[in-house]
Write an enzyme that holds these catalytic residues in place. Structure first.
Site, PDB file in Angstrom:
ATOM      1  N   HIS A   1       0.851  -1.204   0.000  1.00  0.00           N
ATOM      2  CA  HIS A   1       0.000   0.000   0.000  1.00  0.00           C
ATOM      3  C   HIS A   1       0.880   1.245   0.000  1.00  0.00           C
ATOM      4  O   HIS A   1       1.244   1.776   1.050  1.00  0.00           O
ATOM      5  CB  HIS A   1      -0.921  -0.013   1.228  1.00  0.00           C
ATOM      6  CG  HIS A   1      -1.977   1.052   1.192  1.00  0.00           C
ATOM      7  ND1 HIS A   1      -3.314   0.784   1.391  1.00  0.00           N
ATOM      8  CD2 HIS A   1      -1.910   2.383   0.972  1.00  0.00           C
ATOM      9  CE1 HIS A   1      -4.015   1.913   1.309  1.00  0.00           C
ATOM     10  NE2 HIS A   1      -3.170   2.899   1.055  1.00  0.00           N
TER      11      HIS A   1
ATOM     12  N   GLU B   1     -11.089   3.756   6.868  1.00  0.00           N
ATOM     13  CA  GLU B   1     -10.057   4.714   7.289  1.00  0.00           C
ATOM     14  C   GLU B   1     -10.752   5.953   7.845  1.00  0.00           C
ATOM     15  O   GLU B   1     -10.710   6.214   9.035  1.00  0.00           O
ATOM     16  CB  GLU B   1      -9.160   5.085   6.104  1.00  0.00           C
ATOM     17  CG  GLU B   1      -8.076   6.098   6.444  1.00  0.00           C
ATOM     18  CD  GLU B   1      -7.398   6.683   5.207  1.00  0.00           C
ATOM     19  OE1 GLU B   1      -7.974   6.579   4.105  1.00  0.00           O
ATOM     20  OE2 GLU B   1      -6.310   7.279   5.359  1.00  0.00           O
TER      21      GLU B   1
ATOM     22  N   ASP C   1       1.787   4.204   2.842  1.00  0.00           N
ATOM     23  CA  ASP C   1       0.726   5.030   2.247  1.00  0.00           C
ATOM     24  C   ASP C   1       1.327   6.133   1.356  1.00  0.00           C
ATOM     25  O   ASP C   1       1.389   5.953   0.150  1.00  0.00           O
ATOM     26  CB  ASP C   1      -0.189   5.613   3.337  1.00  0.00           C
ATOM     27  CG  ASP C   1      -1.604   5.861   2.849  1.00  0.00           C
ATOM     28  OD1 ASP C   1      -1.921   5.461   1.719  1.00  0.00           O
ATOM     29  OD2 ASP C   1      -2.399   6.455   3.610  1.00  0.00           O
TER      30      ASP C   1
ATOM     31  N   GLY D   1      -9.304   7.991  -1.848  1.00  0.00           N
ATOM     32  CA  GLY D   1      -9.954   9.254  -1.517  1.00  0.00           C
ATOM     33  C   GLY D   1     -10.766   9.192  -0.234  1.00  0.00           C
ATOM     34  O   GLY D   1     -10.821   8.180   0.450  1.00  0.00           O
TER      35      GLY D   1
HETATM   36 ZN   LIG Z   1      -3.793   4.875   0.645  1.00  0.00          ZN
END
Ligand SMILES: [Zn+2]
Length: 363
Positions: A32, A221, A299, A191
């Site tokens: 990720h 998230e 990330d 997003g």
């Molecule tokens: Zn991400």
């Protein structure tokens, strides 16, 4: 001192330099990481220079030594300026190679890198939209340079969920075209989740699945367990980006465990984007205790000034992950990846060499 590989006890104090070096040397995969979020200050500086752009409205005092931001709007402002620097296929090749160099320096053997095709195709401000073929060629060149550094790349192309639905069709139409990059493995959904549920993307994901792409949406998230539930039910998710808020629903946790759906956990990102109050409150220990499959990731490593070695070190120092746990989590991440059988085999063999060594990690 050589750290004990088999140690699974949490470390409550700062990791020793030997432990950090062991983590650096550990063969790793990352599942990720966003290409557009990976740009370091040096890469941003070189792109500003390449295109002769003015960054004084974003950084009046000049580029900082490392990026920092005050809340999400400030982060978004800098992030979108960074996006505006990516104007050609060469730019994409450059940032891919720069990311690969940092991955290689951490002994990351395989990375699934998410890129948002739509943002490059879109004309915005004084930036023209990139042709699909140029986007593809840039990614292919970056991937070729990464391979020279020993890093195999699988691409994830995501739909940004906070755009109008007709615009989201641009991505799925592109995925069905013959202008996609080599090594494309999955479709993602990125997003801000709040106000942008997953269900409307079910048809897009079904089309992507029909052409052989895997499903790896972000969920859980910025929204709660319902978002994760929808990612599984509506998008047929095979892994979940983040997913940390699944803990709000014990039935969902049980299903994630039963179906062995891995969560791509990004502690520093969760801290900086205020998904959690402090890093010590990160749910990683509870996720692991619940029996969920988890892997650790960065990330947006450029913007968050982190890397995978740092994420693993934080997990060891603050979240109770021992070195033996890192070994097993890496094995599991390899298994949950969409790498080729050859890459999986080679990475697992490299991990076996670590675990079989009775001389410690430096042998
Ligand atoms: Zn991400």
């Amino acid at each position: 001192m050589t750290p004990e590989v088999g140690n699974t006890e949490p470390m409550s104090t700062a990791a020793t330099s030997a432990t950090i070096e062991w983590i650096r040397a550990l063969p790793k995969v990352e599942l990720h990481v966003h290409l557009e979020g990976s740009m370091s200050v040096q890469t941003v500086a070189s792109l500003i220079d390449r295109h002769q752009l003015d960054s004084s409205s974003i950084w009046p005092d000049g580029l900082p030594d490392r990026f920092s931001f005050d809340g999400f709007p400030d982060f978004a402002k800098q992030f979108f300026f960074g996006l505006s620097l990516l104007r050609t296929g060469d730019d994409l090749a450059t940032i891919t190679a720069d990311l690969a160099a940092t991955l290689a320096s951490q002994n990351v053997r395989y990375a699934e890198i998410t890129t948002t095709a739509f943002t490059h195709f879109l004309a915005k401000g004084d930036r023209q939209g990139m042709a699909a073929e140029e986007y593809r060629d840039g990614l292919n060149e970056g991937r070729r340079r990464a391979a020279e550094l020993g890093v195999d790349i699988g691409w994830v192309i995501d739909i940004p969920r906070d755009i109008e639905m007709p615009e989201s069709a641009v991505t799925i139409d592109y995925l069905e075209s013959n202008a996609t990059p080599d090594g494309l493995v999955a479709i993602g959904l990125g997003g801000y989740e709040v106000g942008f549920p997953a269900a409307p993307y079910a048809e897009h994901f079904a089309r992507a699945r029909a052409i052989g792409l895997h499903s790896v949406p972000h969920a859980g998230e910025t929204e709660g367990a319902e978002s994760v539930r929808s990612a599984i039910d509506d998008l047929d998710a095979e892994r979940i980006g983040h997913g940390v808020r699944c803990l709000e629903d014990p039935e969902l946790v049980a299903e994630l465990v039963d179906r062995a759906i891995m969560l791509e956990v990004c502690p520093t990102s969760n801290d900086l984007l205020q998904v959690i109050d402090t890093i010590d409150d990160h749910p990683l220990p509870r996720l692991r205790k619940a029996g969920l499959r988890v892997c650790l990731n960065t990330d947006d490593p450029g913007w968050f000034a982190t890397d995978l070695v740092n994420e693993l070190t934080v997990a060891t120092e603050r979240l109770g992950v021992g070195l033996g746990d890192h070994l097993s989590m890496q094995r599991d991440a390899v298994a949950a990846s969409f790498a080729s059988p050859a890459t999986k085999r080679q990475t697992l063999l490299a991990l076996d060499a670590i675990s079989d060594s009775d001389q410690g990690p430096h042998a």
